[in-house]
Design a protein around this motif. Sequence first.
Motif, short mmCIF file in Angstrom:
data_model
loop_
_atom_site.label_atom_id
_atom_site.label_comp_id
_atom_site.label_asym_id
_atom_site.label_seq_id
_atom_site.Cartn_x
_atom_site.Cartn_y
_atom_site.Cartn_z
N LYS A 63 3.93 4.71 -0.63
CA LYS A 63 3.53 5.00 -2.01
C LYS A 63 3.15 3.74 -2.77
O LYS A 63 2.09 3.66 -3.41
N ALA A 64 4.01 2.71 -2.69
CA ALA A 64 3.73 1.47 -3.40
C ALA A 64 2.48 0.79 -2.83
O ALA A 64 1.66 0.22 -3.59
N TRP A 65 2.31 0.81 -1.50
CA TRP A 65 1.14 0.18 -0.89
C TRP A 65 -0.14 0.90 -1.31
O TRP A 65 -1.15 0.26 -1.63
N ARG A 66 -0.09 2.20 -1.37
CA ARG A 66 -1.27 2.98 -1.77
C ARG A 66 -1.65 2.69 -3.22
O ARG A 66 -2.84 2.71 -3.56
N LYS A 67 -0.66 2.41 -4.07
CA LYS A 67 -0.94 2.18 -5.49
C LYS A 67 -1.60 0.83 -5.75
O LYS A 67 -2.17 0.62 -6.83
N LEU A 68 -1.54 -0.10 -4.80
CA LEU A 68 -2.23 -1.37 -4.99
C LEU A 68 -3.74 -1.14 -4.98
O LEU A 68 -4.24 -0.21 -4.34
N GLY A 70 -7.62 -1.94 -3.84
CA GLY A 70 -8.20 -2.37 -2.58
C GLY A 70 -8.30 -3.88 -2.50
O GLY A 70 -8.11 -4.47 -1.43
N ASP A 71 -8.59 -4.51 -3.60
CA ASP A 71 -8.69 -5.97 -3.64
C ASP A 71 -7.34 -6.62 -3.36
O ASP A 71 -7.25 -7.60 -2.60
N GLU A 72 -6.28 -6.06 -3.93
CA GLU A 72 -4.95 -6.61 -3.68
C GLU A 72 -4.55 -6.46 -2.21
O GLU A 72 -4.00 -7.39 -1.61
N ARG A 73 -4.83 -5.31 -1.63
CA ARG A 73 -4.53 -5.14 -0.21
C ARG A 73 -5.38 -6.09 0.64
O ARG A 73 -4.91 -6.66 1.62
N GLY A 74 -6.63 -6.27 0.24
CA GLY A 74 -7.52 -7.17 0.96
C GLY A 74 -7.05 -8.60 0.96
O GLY A 74 -7.27 -9.34 1.94
N ASN A 75 -6.38 -9.02 -0.11
CA ASN A 75 -5.89 -10.40 -0.18
C ASN A 75 -4.87 -10.69 0.92
O ASN A 75 -4.83 -11.79 1.47
N TYR A 76 -4.05 -9.70 1.25
CA TYR A 76 -3.09 -9.89 2.35
C TYR A 76 -3.82 -10.07 3.69
O TYR A 76 -3.43 -10.90 4.51
#
Length: 488
Positions: A63-68, A70-76
Amino acid sequence: MTKIDVKLKTYLNYINGDWVASEIEETGKSKNPANTEEVVGLYQMSSENDLNKAVNSASDAKKAWRKLSGDERGNYLQKAASILEERLDEVALTMTKEMGKTLPEAKGETARGVAILRYYAGEGLRSEGDVIPSTDKDALMFTTRAPLGVVGVITPWNFPVAIPLWKMAPALIYGNTVVIKPASEAAITCAKVIECLHEAGIPEGVVNMVTGSGSVIGLEIANHPEVNGITFTGSNQVGKQLAQIAVTRGIKYQLEMGGKNPVIVANDADLDLAVEATISGGLKSTGQKCTATSRVIVQKDIYQKFKERLLAKVAEITVGDGVESSTWMGPSVSQSQLDTVVSYIEKGKEEGAKLLYGGDKVRSKALKGYFIEPTVFEGVTSDMTIAKEEIFGPVLALMKVNSVEEALELANDSEYGLSASIFTTNISNMLSFIDDMDAGLVRVNAESAGVELQAPFGGMKQSSSHSREQGRAAIEFYTNIKTVFVKG
């Protein structure tokens, strides 16, 4: 955090952001296939309970990962790419020692892993839907994408960096969490990839790795009620078993399986190019690629010239330890794989194919691994076992035909349809091949084994579940379309 004791070469599972030992305290031994006296490391032989903890961790984090954004996930993913790039030599050397491919090939694959991470990091800022006109002039209608949730990733040993990443990276960028079960023959290489994601700071539970038996961990992933999708690369037998479970459970599944890939050499082909590509496509990585060239279909007018040039080049191949710069072809990955290749060679001889080159284990006191000679047969017919079944070894089957039309008919005479190539300078031949070849990847004047990360990849017939991996096509599996209707 539990630290890995490098001196003991023991690698742990990765669950909820921590490195943890299996509850059953049992390890498997990863041996160097080029030198079976060398142990590369120990990996966890995990239990169903270990897998359950990993899946629950991924479910809690989704749930928390989905709420980020796309740019925030991409940074990882960008951070992980930079870390993997810094460690390229270390990861590539581990790959070579663990599964045998030559060091230059291993470095190339690791660099490809870096590129995959960076490509999908960029996906976080790309379009994920369309605006659709509504029949109601006062309404707005559009589509967006929803992640599946927890994705189970089951990967083979032959591309231990590229395949885990071309599955995990799109799963993550589109908002899913992941539990990966790598092949035991490549568990340590996969652990080093996971280390890069860990050091990039990926949140707890978003990525999890559990090693061990496929019959225990792989099947438990498919059966687990919290797993919402399965992506698998491996054998047809296991793939179909996973598909049956997925259908029963009503979850999405993606399978990439076997190939029996042909190359057609037409009368007008550049013979030197065709020979080089046939050898590269069929014998590099010891033929252990699902896209490897297996059947070599040559028009009769140039057959003899092609055969002579091919055999001359095959005779130049040096077989040995992949860490040595002089080595062109490394070992089979394991004793069982070596035995499988030898059994197919024997079957080819029994069924009447003529052995032109190789056909035996490498006999050398200096080599203490699973080495097989590059092998070439001729006089192969479509009803022979070596023309029908995937060998996953350095075995080429030469087949003579009268015309390109006959070559295409022979090339399509297979239950598989993964990749295929043709060598010709004739536009009509090219177009016929593109239109009529039943394969998911067709290449003109290039080897059958080339796959580019930005392009869709997958097979026809028994080679896949008819879905596609890589490039923008990956979004189709890892998400579901959601149609939105808004009226003020």
